[in-house]
Design a protein around this motif. Structure first.
Motif, PDB file in Angstrom:
ATOM      1  N   ARG A  68       0.833  -1.201   0.000  1.00 58.96           N
ATOM      2  CA  ARG A  68       0.000   0.000   0.000  1.00 58.96           C
ATOM      3  C   ARG A  68       0.872   1.258   0.000  1.00 58.96           C
ATOM      4  O   ARG A  68       0.546   2.256  -0.617  1.00 58.96           O
ATOM      5  CB  ARG A  68      -0.924  -0.023   1.216  1.00 58.96           C
ATOM      6  N   ALA A  69       2.018   1.181   0.676  1.00 57.94           N
ATOM      7  CA  ALA A  69       2.935   2.327   0.775  1.00 57.94           C
ATOM      8  C   ALA A  69       3.918   2.391  -0.400  1.00 57.94           C
ATOM      9  O   ALA A  69       4.758   3.300  -0.437  1.00 57.94           O
ATOM     10  CB  ALA A  69       3.718   2.229   2.077  1.00 57.94           C
ATOM     11  N   ASP A  70       3.822   1.448  -1.321  1.00 56.32           N
ATOM     12  CA  ASP A  70       4.773   1.383  -2.439  1.00 56.32           C
ATOM     13  C   ASP A  70       6.215   1.254  -1.947  1.00 56.32           C
ATOM     14  O   ASP A  70       7.145   1.757  -2.574  1.00 56.32           O
ATOM     15  CB  ASP A  70       4.647   2.604  -3.358  1.00 56.32           C
ATOM     16  N   TYR A  71       6.392   0.622  -0.799  1.00 53.03           N
ATOM     17  CA  TYR A  71       7.717   0.409  -0.201  1.00 53.03           C
ATOM     18  C   TYR A  71       8.456   1.719   0.054  1.00 53.03           C
ATOM     19  O   TYR A  71       9.672   1.792  -0.026  1.00 53.03           O
ATOM     20  CB  TYR A  71       8.540  -0.578  -1.027  1.00 53.03           C
ATOM     21  N   LEU A  72       7.681   2.748   0.393  1.00 53.35           N
ATOM     22  CA  LEU A  72       8.217   4.047   0.804  1.00 53.35           C
ATOM     23  C   LEU A  72       7.894   4.254   2.273  1.00 53.35           C
ATOM     24  O   LEU A  72       6.833   3.833   2.737  1.00 53.35           O
ATOM     25  CB  LEU A  72       7.536   5.195   0.046  1.00 53.35           C
ATOM     26  N   CYS A  73       8.771   4.957   2.982  1.00 51.79           N
ATOM     27  CA  CYS A  73       8.410   5.390   4.330  1.00 51.79           C
ATOM     28  C   CYS A  73       7.260   6.377   4.169  1.00 51.79           C
ATOM     29  O   CYS A  73       7.364   7.349   3.421  1.00 51.79           O
ATOM     30  CB  CYS A  73       9.602   6.063   5.015  1.00 51.79           C
ATOM     31  N   GLU A  74       6.176   6.137   4.850  1.00 54.55           N
ATOM     32  CA  GLU A  74       5.007   7.006   4.704  1.00 54.55           C
ATOM     33  C   GLU A  74       5.169   8.333   5.436  1.00 54.55           C
ATOM     34  O   GLU A  74       4.331   9.221   5.288  1.00 54.55           O
ATOM     35  CB  GLU A  74       3.752   6.277   5.173  1.00 54.55           C
ATOM     36  N   TYR A  75       6.258   8.485   6.186  1.00 51.69           N
ATOM     37  CA  TYR A  75       6.521   9.741   6.874  1.00 51.69           C
ATOM     38  C   TYR A  75       7.526  10.604   6.096  1.00 51.69           C
ATOM     39  O   TYR A  75       7.209  11.727   5.732  1.00 51.69           O
ATOM     40  CB  TYR A  75       7.016   9.481   8.306  1.00 51.69           C
ATOM     41  N   CYS A  76       8.707  10.088   5.815  1.00 55.80           N
ATOM     42  CA  CYS A  76       9.737  10.901   5.139  1.00 55.80           C
ATOM     43  C   CYS A  76       9.865  10.612   3.649  1.00 55.80           C
ATOM     44  O   CYS A  76      10.612  11.295   2.945  1.00 55.80           O
ATOM     45  CB  CYS A  76      11.099  10.737   5.827  1.00 55.80           C
ATOM     46  N   LEU A  77       9.176   9.611   3.160  1.00 51.72           N
ATOM     47  CA  LEU A  77       9.101   9.238   1.746  1.00 51.72           C
ATOM     48  C   LEU A  77      10.376   8.637   1.153  1.00 51.72           C
ATOM     49  O   LEU A  77      10.518   8.561  -0.058  1.00 51.72           O
ATOM     50  CB  LEU A  77       8.623  10.410   0.882  1.00 51.72           C
ATOM     51  N   ILE A  78      11.289   8.174   1.988  1.00 51.69           N
ATOM     52  CA  ILE A  78      12.469   7.498   1.457  1.00 51.69           C
ATOM     53  C   ILE A  78      12.054   6.100   0.988  1.00 51.69           C
ATOM     54  O   ILE A  78      11.176   5.472   1.587  1.00 51.69           O
ATOM     55  CB  ILE A  78      13.606   7.427   2.504  1.00 51.69           C
ATOM     56  N   GLN A  79      12.661   5.641  -0.088  1.00 52.39           N
ATOM     57  CA  GLN A  79      12.395   4.293  -0.574  1.00 52.39           C
ATOM     58  C   GLN A  79      13.084   3.280   0.330  1.00 52.39           C
ATOM     59  O   GLN A  79      14.212   3.499   0.771  1.00 52.39           O
ATOM     60  CB  GLN A  79      12.939   4.120  -1.999  1.00 52.39           C
ATOM     61  N   GLU A  80      12.430   2.186   0.578  1.00 61.83           N
ATOM     62  CA  GLU A  80      13.019   1.169   1.453  1.00 61.83           C
ATOM     63  C   GLU A  80      14.400   0.746   0.967  1.00 61.83           C
ATOM     64  O   GLU A  80      15.327   0.600   1.762  1.00 61.83           O
ATOM     65  CB  GLU A  80      12.111  -0.056   1.542  1.00 61.83           C
ATOM     66  N   GLU A  81      14.574   0.590  -0.319  1.00 64.96           N
ATOM     67  CA  GLU A  81      15.867   0.130  -0.848  1.00 64.96           C
ATOM     68  C   GLU A  81      16.971   1.176  -0.693  1.00 64.96           C
ATOM     69  O   GLU A  81      18.146   0.861  -0.848  1.00 64.96           O
ATOM     70  CB  GLU A  81      15.737  -0.289  -2.309  1.00 64.96           C
ATOM     71  N   ASP A  82      16.620   2.410  -0.367  1.00 58.19           N
ATOM     72  CA  ASP A  82      17.617   3.475  -0.211  1.00 58.19           C
ATOM     73  C   ASP A  82      18.013   3.728   1.238  1.00 58.19           C
ATOM     74  O   ASP A  82      18.827   4.607   1.506  1.00 58.19           O
ATOM     75  CB  ASP A  82      17.104   4.785  -0.826  1.00 58.19           C
ATOM     76  N   THR A  83      17.449   2.996   2.159  1.00 61.85           N
ATOM     77  CA  THR A  83      17.817   3.181   3.556  1.00 61.85           C
ATOM     78  C   THR A  83      18.482   1.907   4.062  1.00 61.85           C
ATOM     79  O   THR A  83      17.983   0.806   3.839  1.00 61.85           O
ATOM     80  CB  THR A  83      16.609   3.608   4.425  1.00 61.85           C
ATOM     81  N   VAL A  84      19.610   2.068   4.682  1.00 60.06           N
ATOM     82  CA  VAL A  84      20.442   0.937   5.088  1.00 60.06           C
ATOM     83  C   VAL A  84      19.692  -0.058   5.971  1.00 60.06           C
ATOM     84  O   VAL A  84      19.824  -1.259   5.807  1.00 60.06           O
ATOM     85  CB  VAL A  84      21.709   1.444   5.821  1.00 60.06           C
ATOM     86  N   LEU A  85      18.907   0.439   6.885  1.00 61.29           N
ATOM     87  CA  LEU A  85      18.235  -0.439   7.850  1.00 61.29           C
ATOM     88  C   LEU A  85      16.836  -0.864   7.418  1.00 61.29           C
ATOM     89  O   LEU A  85      16.146  -1.560   8.152  1.00 61.29           O
ATOM     90  CB  LEU A  85      18.182   0.243   9.221  1.00 61.29           C
ATOM     91  N   GLY A  86      16.410  -0.426   6.233  1.00 61.01           N
ATOM     92  CA  GLY A  86      15.116  -0.850   5.721  1.00 61.01           C
ATOM     93  C   GLY A  86      13.937  -0.165   6.392  1.00 61.01           C
ATOM     94  O   GLY A  86      14.083   0.851   7.051  1.00 61.01           O
ATOM     95  N   CYS A  87      12.778  -0.764   6.202  1.00 54.04           N
ATOM     96  CA  CYS A  87      11.533  -0.220   6.742  1.00 54.04           C
ATOM     97  C   CYS A  87      10.832  -1.272   7.593  1.00 54.04           C
ATOM     98  O   CYS A  87      11.133  -2.460   7.514  1.00 54.04           O
ATOM     99  CB  CYS A  87      10.616   0.233   5.610  1.00 54.04           C
ATOM    100  N   THR A  88       9.893  -0.799   8.358  1.00 55.60           N
ATOM    101  CA  THR A  88       9.139  -1.648   9.263  1.00 55.60           C
ATOM    102  C   THR A  88       7.686  -1.161   9.299  1.00 55.60           C
ATOM    103  O   THR A  88       7.365  -0.120   8.736  1.00 55.60           O
ATOM    104  CB  THR A  88       9.776  -1.623  10.678  1.00 55.60           C
ATOM    105  N   VAL A  89       6.852  -1.916   9.960  1.00 57.25           N
ATOM    106  CA  VAL A  89       5.450  -1.517  10.120  1.00 57.25           C
ATOM    107  C   VAL A  89       5.308  -0.783  11.455  1.00 57.25           C
ATOM    108  O   VAL A  89       5.795  -1.238  12.482  1.00 57.25           O
ATOM    109  CB  VAL A  89       4.524  -2.746  10.054  1.00 57.25           C
ATOM    110  N   ASP A  90       4.663   0.368  11.404  1.00 68.36           N
ATOM    111  CA  ASP A  90       4.472   1.236  12.570  1.00 68.36           C
ATOM    112  C   ASP A  90       3.003   1.285  12.942  1.00 68.36           C
ATOM    113  O   ASP A  90       2.138   1.375  12.066  1.00 68.36           O
ATOM    114  CB  ASP A  90       4.944   2.656  12.204  1.00 68.36           C
ATOM    115  N   HIS A  91       2.732   1.222  14.238  1.00 67.61           N
ATOM    116  CA  HIS A  91       1.381   1.517  14.734  1.00 67.61           C
ATOM    117  C   HIS A  91       1.266   3.039  14.787  1.00 67.61           C
ATOM    118  O   HIS A  91       1.972   3.682  15.559  1.00 67.61           O
ATOM    119  CB  HIS A  91       1.168   0.922  16.121  1.00 67.61           C
TER     120      HIS A  91
END
Length: 147
Positions: free
Chosen positions: A17-40
């Motif tokens: 749903r987020a297109d593998y982007l951080c929904e807060y800062c809009l960085i792509q998951e593949e561009d951040t060293v530590l990746g992304c996670t699901v946030d409440h």
């Protein structure tokens, strides 16, 4: 308090749903060293649930800084202001990208950007590098900004 279990299907739904982007800062998951996670978005301790309407995909940095917070004080008015909510709010109504900074447009944007550290020095440097490689904002991020 037990950590809520989020199954693979729910995690995949949130990421897609987020297109593998951080929904807060809009960085792509593949561009951040530590990746992304699901946030409440609203933490369990504040009465939030683990259903898809209360979950956002976010980079580890936004998630770490946000923690279980749901808002902060806007010091100019001394009022409590809630954070940006990716399920309720349009990103482009609260933030804008100016060079490699994420600037706030609203009080919601201001408290979110400050607490999540959008413009902390390491994140500015990261964004500057990504912009120089034409990786930020991505076409998918631009689409979200202009919704």
């Amino acid at each position: 308090m037990d950590r809520p279990y989020l199954n693979k299907e729910l995690r995949r739904l949130v990421a897609n749903r987020a297109d593998y982007l951080c929904e807060y800062c809009l960085i792509q998951e593949e561009d951040t060293v530590l990746g992304c996670t699901v946030d409440h978005i609203i933490s369990i301790k504040h009465g939030g649930s683990s259903n898809e309407d209360n979950l956002a995909y976010c980079c580890v940095f936004c998630n770490r800084f946000k923690g279980s917070n749901i808002g902060s004080i806007l010091w100019e008015t001394k009022e409590f202001v809630r954070f940006y909510n990716p399920r309720w709010d349009n990103w482009g109504q609260h933030f804008k990208i100016n060079d490699f900074r994420i600037e706030s447009i609203t009080s919601i944007g201001e408290v979110t950007a400050r607490i999540l550290g959008f413009n902390d020095q390491p994140r500015l440097l990261e964004r500057q590098i990504l912009i120089s490689k034409k990786r930020y904002p991505s076409p998918l991020a631009l689409k979200r900004i202009n919704l």
